[in-house]
Design a protein around this motif. Structure first.
Motif, PDB file in Angstrom:
ATOM      1  N   SER A 166       1.064  -1.165  -0.337  1.00  0.00           N
ATOM      2  CA  SER A 166      -0.127  -0.061  -0.123  1.00  0.00           C
ATOM      3  C   SER A 166       0.597   1.498   0.039  1.00  0.00           C
ATOM      4  CB  SER A 166      -1.043   0.167   1.325  1.00  0.00           C
ATOM      5  OG  SER A 166      -1.670  -1.235   0.968  1.00  0.00           O
ATOM      6  N   ALA A 167       2.435   0.947   1.031  1.00  0.00           N
ATOM      7  CA  ALA A 167       3.029   1.857   0.536  1.00  0.00           C
ATOM      8  C   ALA A 167       3.661   2.509  -0.446  1.00  0.00           C
ATOM      9  CB  ALA A 167       3.825   1.879   1.550  1.00  0.00           C
ATOM     10  N   SER A 168       3.778   1.521  -0.952  1.00  0.00           N
ATOM     11  CA  SER A 168       4.232   1.854  -2.587  1.00  0.00           C
ATOM     12  C   SER A 168       3.399   2.368  -3.875  1.00  0.00           C
ATOM     13  CB  SER A 168       4.513   0.466  -3.290  1.00  0.00           C
ATOM     14  OG  SER A 168       5.784   0.102  -2.393  1.00  0.00           O
ATOM     15  N   ALA A 169       1.950   2.444  -3.516  1.00  0.00           N
ATOM     16  CA  ALA A 169       1.390   2.369  -4.393  1.00  0.00           C
ATOM     17  C   ALA A 169       0.767   3.585  -3.883  1.00  0.00           C
ATOM     18  CB  ALA A 169      -0.234   1.904  -4.404  1.00  0.00           C
ATOM     19  N   VAL A 170       0.252   4.433  -3.128  1.00  0.00           N
ATOM     20  CA  VAL A 170       0.807   6.101  -2.113  1.00  0.00           C
ATOM     21  C   VAL A 170       1.844   6.982  -2.848  1.00  0.00           C
ATOM     22  CG1 VAL A 170       1.151   7.270   0.123  1.00  0.00           C
ATOM     23  CG2 VAL A 170      -0.784   5.293  -0.457  1.00  0.00           C
ATOM     24  N   LEU A 171       3.007   6.222  -2.577  1.00  0.00           N
ATOM     25  CA  LEU A 171       3.941   6.745  -3.091  1.00  0.00           C
ATOM     26  C   LEU A 171       4.121   7.042  -4.682  1.00  0.00           C
ATOM     27  CD1 LEU A 171       6.986   5.348  -0.897  1.00  0.00           C
ATOM     28  CD2 LEU A 171       6.336   7.693  -1.331  1.00  0.00           C
ATOM     29  N   LEU A 172       3.250   6.118  -5.462  1.00  0.00           N
ATOM     30  CA  LEU A 172       3.558   5.832  -7.232  1.00  0.00           C
ATOM     31  C   LEU A 172       1.975   7.557  -7.053  1.00  0.00           C
ATOM     32  CD1 LEU A 172       3.539   4.963  -9.856  1.00  0.00           C
ATOM     33  CD2 LEU A 172       1.240   3.685  -9.077  1.00  0.00           C
ATOM     34  N   VAL A 173       1.228   7.855  -6.439  1.00  0.00           N
ATOM     35  CA  VAL A 173       0.687   8.661  -6.170  1.00  0.00           C
ATOM     36  C   VAL A 173       1.359   9.976  -5.837  1.00  0.00           C
ATOM     37  CG1 VAL A 173      -1.680   9.692  -5.754  1.00  0.00           C
ATOM     38  CG2 VAL A 173      -1.230   7.408  -6.026  1.00  0.00           C
ATOM     39  N   LEU A 174       1.867  10.429  -5.195  1.00  0.00           N
ATOM     40  CA  LEU A 174       2.805  11.644  -5.067  1.00  0.00           C
ATOM     41  C   LEU A 174       3.468  11.550  -6.587  1.00  0.00           C
ATOM     42  CD1 LEU A 174       4.215  13.308  -3.300  1.00  0.00           C
ATOM     43  CD2 LEU A 174       5.715  11.578  -2.114  1.00  0.00           C
ATOM     44  N   GLN A 175       4.196  10.592  -7.375  1.00  0.00           N
ATOM     45  CA  GLN A 175       5.243  10.264  -7.565  1.00  0.00           C
ATOM     46  C   GLN A 175       4.232  11.297  -9.218  1.00  0.00           C
ATOM     47  OE1 GLN A 175       7.932  10.464  -5.931  1.00  0.00           O
ATOM     48  NE2 GLN A 175       8.877  10.573  -7.996  1.00  0.00           N
ATOM     49  N   VAL A 176       3.123  10.574  -9.625  1.00  0.00           N
ATOM     50  CA  VAL A 176       2.320  11.273 -10.297  1.00  0.00           C
ATOM     51  C   VAL A 176       1.967  12.751  -9.988  1.00  0.00           C
ATOM     52  CG1 VAL A 176       0.396  10.864 -11.658  1.00  0.00           C
ATOM     53  CG2 VAL A 176       0.956   8.896 -11.249  1.00  0.00           C
ATOM     54  N   VAL A 177       1.339  13.749  -9.050  1.00  0.00           N
ATOM     55  CA  VAL A 177       1.311  14.534  -8.543  1.00  0.00           C
ATOM     56  C   VAL A 177       1.586  15.720  -9.177  1.00  0.00           C
ATOM     57  CG1 VAL A 177       0.524  16.092  -6.890  1.00  0.00           C
ATOM     58  CG2 VAL A 177      -0.519  13.891  -7.845  1.00  0.00           C
ATOM     59  N   THR A 178       3.756  15.019  -8.383  1.00  0.00           N
ATOM     60  CA  THR A 178       4.034  16.158  -7.977  1.00  0.00           C
ATOM     61  C   THR A 178       5.612  15.889  -9.866  1.00  0.00           C
ATOM     62  OG1 THR A 178       5.701  14.400  -7.598  1.00  0.00           O
ATOM     63  CG2 THR A 178       5.074  15.809  -6.028  1.00  0.00           C
ATOM     64  N   GLY A 179       4.782  14.868 -10.013  1.00  0.00           N
ATOM     65  CA  GLY A 179       5.240  14.899 -11.370  1.00  0.00           C
ATOM     66  C   GLY A 179       4.615  16.161 -12.599  1.00  0.00           C
ATOM     67  N   ILE A 180       3.294  15.818 -12.504  1.00  0.00           N
ATOM     68  CA  ILE A 180       2.244  16.942 -12.596  1.00  0.00           C
ATOM     69  C   ILE A 180       2.354  18.173 -13.424  1.00  0.00           C
ATOM     70  CG2 ILE A 180      -0.011  17.263 -14.027  1.00  0.00           C
ATOM     71  CD1 ILE A 180      -0.917  14.620 -13.432  1.00  0.00           C
ATOM     72  N   LEU A 181       3.039  18.595 -12.010  1.00  0.00           N
ATOM     73  CA  LEU A 181       2.854  19.911 -11.703  1.00  0.00           C
ATOM     74  C   LEU A 181       4.469  20.417 -12.362  1.00  0.00           C
ATOM     75  CD1 LEU A 181       1.978  19.744  -7.355  1.00  0.00           C
ATOM     76  CD2 LEU A 181       0.839  21.128  -9.928  1.00  0.00           C
ATOM     77  N   ARG A 241      10.770  19.980  -6.289  1.00  0.00           N
ATOM     78  CA  ARG A 241      11.881  19.123  -6.656  1.00  0.00           C
ATOM     79  C   ARG A 241      12.636  18.168  -5.864  1.00  0.00           C
ATOM     80  NH1 ARG A 241      15.874  20.967  -8.699  1.00  0.00           N
ATOM     81  NH2 ARG A 241      16.197  18.697 -10.001  1.00  0.00           N
ATOM     82  N   ALA A 242      12.539  18.818  -4.687  1.00  0.00           N
ATOM     83  CA  ALA A 242      12.829  17.510  -3.527  1.00  0.00           C
ATOM     84  C   ALA A 242      11.885  16.441  -3.184  1.00  0.00           C
ATOM     85  CB  ALA A 242      13.453  18.783  -2.616  1.00  0.00           C
ATOM     86  N   MET A 243      10.821  16.806  -3.263  1.00  0.00           N
ATOM     87  CA  MET A 243       9.405  16.045  -2.772  1.00  0.00           C
ATOM     88  C   MET A 243       9.874  14.784  -4.320  1.00  0.00           C
ATOM     89  SD  MET A 243       7.258  16.443   0.326  1.00  0.00           S
ATOM     90  CE  MET A 243       5.731  15.368  -0.360  1.00  0.00           C
ATOM     91  N   HIS A 244       9.742  15.476  -5.280  1.00  0.00           N
ATOM     92  CA  HIS A 244       9.709  14.534  -6.474  1.00  0.00           C
ATOM     93  C   HIS A 244      10.855  13.351  -6.579  1.00  0.00           C
ATOM     94  CE1 HIS A 244       7.872  12.934  -9.982  1.00  0.00           C
ATOM     95  NE2 HIS A 244       8.997  12.913 -11.076  1.00  0.00           N
ATOM     96  N   GLY A 245      11.982  13.677  -5.881  1.00  0.00           N
ATOM     97  CA  GLY A 245      13.435  13.336  -6.114  1.00  0.00           C
ATOM     98  C   GLY A 245      13.565  12.092  -4.712  1.00  0.00           C
ATOM     99  N   TRP A 246      12.951  12.806  -3.578  1.00  0.00           N
ATOM    100  CA  TRP A 246      13.305  12.073  -2.404  1.00  0.00           C
ATOM    101  C   TRP A 246      11.685  10.420  -2.551  1.00  0.00           C
ATOM    102  CZ3 TRP A 246      16.699  10.815   0.758  1.00  0.00           C
ATOM    103  CH2 TRP A 246      18.259  12.230   0.610  1.00  0.00           C
ATOM    104  N   GLY A 247      10.631  10.587  -3.123  1.00  0.00           N
ATOM    105  CA  GLY A 247       9.503  10.062  -3.563  1.00  0.00           C
ATOM    106  C   GLY A 247      10.415   8.963  -4.314  1.00  0.00           C
ATOM    107  N   SER A 248      11.262   8.988  -6.022  1.00  0.00           N
ATOM    108  CA  SER A 248      11.456   8.493  -6.220  1.00  0.00           C
ATOM    109  C   SER A 248      12.154   7.384  -5.355  1.00  0.00           C
ATOM    110  CB  SER A 248      12.194   8.936  -7.231  1.00  0.00           C
ATOM    111  OG  SER A 248      13.103   7.805  -8.170  1.00  0.00           O
ATOM    112  N   ASN A 249      13.145   7.879  -4.376  1.00  0.00           N
ATOM    113  CA  ASN A 249      14.069   7.157  -3.840  1.00  0.00           C
ATOM    114  C   ASN A 249      13.346   6.618  -3.141  1.00  0.00           C
ATOM    115  OD1 ASN A 249      16.336   8.125  -4.843  1.00  0.00           O
ATOM    116  ND2 ASN A 249      16.347   9.411  -3.081  1.00  0.00           N
TER     117      ASN A 249
END
Length: 503
Positions: free
Chosen positions: A42-57, A87-95
């Protein structure tokens, strides 16, 4: 009836989603799965949503242009309010996403959740891991700084070693033989459209299969998986000693996902975004680029491997590891699940974890392979300038000005990143030298976009003089045959012109 209730009923009559959603949310799961060991998916899925949202922005501002990408990231870091934090949220979210997906895969492996009937669920999970790594790599390239440029050059060199189709794969990845404007456009399309779209589709399919096949029960020692009886035994366990997924098991998933998001935000606020470092320029050799954390381990491995072992390692180990992961449920799809009775599985996970941690730690101070300790300002030894034509001496100047000696040595002086060039003319023909300079290869980047045609011609003429006096320079045998057949070769014409001038 309130207006929102009337709106909900109007939508429900047409979409009819209430039933499937209730079935998914309230489906019974074994009570033992309401554990903190089951929260990583579930945490992986939530992080994927975070990456999608920050990536769109970020995509609203980013421009996949070689001349603008670096400046736009600098603008986000220093001029746009909270642009650096985005940018930091997107980068650290990826890690964090890579780390959580790897931990989830290890937990699934130790719990035997890849066994019947969840073989396809595991296989899709392997592809999700590869796509997550692909997202991390393409995201680093989009920074288009020194780390990104050299990482892309090394990635292209790795891909170019694939037998038979390596060249075509490099062209497909870079949009041509060298890193250029089309390269960034292709990686932008990969990072923003192709990889996320595939990731979302496979994630949906993965979740659907988890709901339909059930969450893997706690692996009890002695409870064997048998194809004939497992599904019936699982259903009985879920109904007799089970509870609805929501809220019985979901609350731990929610708490853990919230904690992971908080950790990402804290890392983003404290450490800031990744880069960009210096502008991408292949002529700036005096640099020690490092990949992002998910790839530091391979950076260390390649640093310690002898040069002759790099290609076999890259062509054998990664494909073999992927094949083992994909074939695992077909080789060990039944039998014991408990890690207490699977010592080989426990040892494998511990060994890989120790190796990964050690290599990642070493990468924090391991030099780029091989070690570079040269200084291009040292003059070229005079022995390499005696009895040279003006064009060849001009090539020596290009060799000096473009800092080629930061990577290559001649006369025992120079860098150790690339091979010594004292006898390079005996290994490569003139045509091959031109191709190597313009298109790169191995760990050498392409210089076709930074050298003018006259500079390339002069440089290659100088390199073609680097051979022992007792050994002639390499030549293309097909040209000699063509010259005997009545079509003079380039070297024959050149020798003839030289004799005419002498006479």
């Amino acid at each position: 009836m309130p207006w929102y209730r009337r709106t909900y009923d109007w939508l429900e009559r047409r979409l009819q989603l209430e039933g499937p959603i209730k079935d998914a949310v309230l489906h019974p799961v074994p009570k033992s799965t309401a554990s903190w060991w089951y929260v990583f998916g579930s945490a992986s899925a939530v992080l994927l949503v975070l990456q999608v949202v920050t990536g769109i922005l970020l995509a609203l501002v980013y421009s996949p242009s070689a001349s603008h990408a670096w400046n736009i990231l600098q603008m986000l870091n220093h001029q746009v309010p909270l642009g650096w934090f985005l940018r930091a949220m997107h980068g650290w979210g990826s890690n964090f996403m890579v780390a959580i997906v790897v931990i989830h895969m290890a937990q699934v492996f130790l719990f035997g959740a890849y066994k019947f009937p969840r073989e396809l669920t595991w296989i899709i999970g392997v592809f999700l891991l590869l796509l997550t790594l692909g997202m991390a790599f393409t995201g680093q390239v989009l920074r288009f700084d020194q780390d990104a440029y050299w990482g892309l050059a090394i990635g292209a060199s790795i891909l170019g070693r694939v037998p038979w189709i390596g060249g075509q794969l490099v062209h497909l990845m870079l949009g041509g033989p060298i890193i250029n404007g089309a390269t960034l456009t292709r990686f932008f399309a990969l990072h923003v459209f192709i990889l996320p779209g595939t990731l979302l589709v496979l994630t949906g399919l993965h979740v659907w299969m988890v709901v339909k096949l059930g969450i893997n029960e706690w692996p009890m020692p002695g409870r064997l998986v048998r194809r004939e009886t497992y599904i019936q035994e699982y259903n009985e366990l879920a109904h007799k000693d089970g509870l609805p997924f929501f809220p019985g098991a979901a609350w731990k998933d929610a708490y853990f996902a919230a904690a992971i998001l908080l950790a990402v935000a804290l890392c983003a606020a404290y450490f800031g975004p990744y880069g960009p470092t210096g502008t991408p320029d292949p002529t700036i050799i005096n640099t020690v680029p490092k990949p992002d954390p998910p790839f530091l381990w391979i950076y260390t491995v390649l640093s310690y491997l002898p040069p002759e072992m790099e290609t076999p390692f890259l062509l054998i180990v990664p494909p073999l590891a992927i094949a083992v992961l994909l074939g695992l449920p077909f080789v060990a799809g039944v039998g014991e699940k408990s890690w207490w009775r699977r010592p080989v599985a426990v040892f494998s996970v511990m060994f890989l974890a120790v190796c990964w941690a050690s290599f990642t730690h070493l990468a924090t101070y391991t030099p780029w392979s091989p070690k570079m300790n040269a200084w291009s300002g040292a003059p070229i030894p005079t022995a390499f300038l005696e009895r040279r034509t003006p064009l060849e001496r001009q090539g020596a100047n290009v060799f000096q000005e473009k800092q080629c000696r930061n990577c290559h040595s001649i006369g025992g002086s120079g860098g150790l990143r690339g091979p010594a060039l004292d006898d390079v003319a005996t290994r490569l023909t003139e045509d091959q030298l031109i191709r190597q300079v313009l298109l790169g290869g191995g760990n050498m980047p392409a210089y076709g976009s930074t050298l003018s045609p006259p500079e390339t011609t002069a440089l290659v003429r100088f390199l073609n003089t680097l051979h022992p006096n007792y050994q002639p320079a390499a030549s293309d045998a097909s040209r000699a045959v063509a010259g005997q057949g009545g079509v003079p070769s380039a070297s024959t014409v050149e020798r003839g012109n030289g004799q005419h001038k002498t006479q």
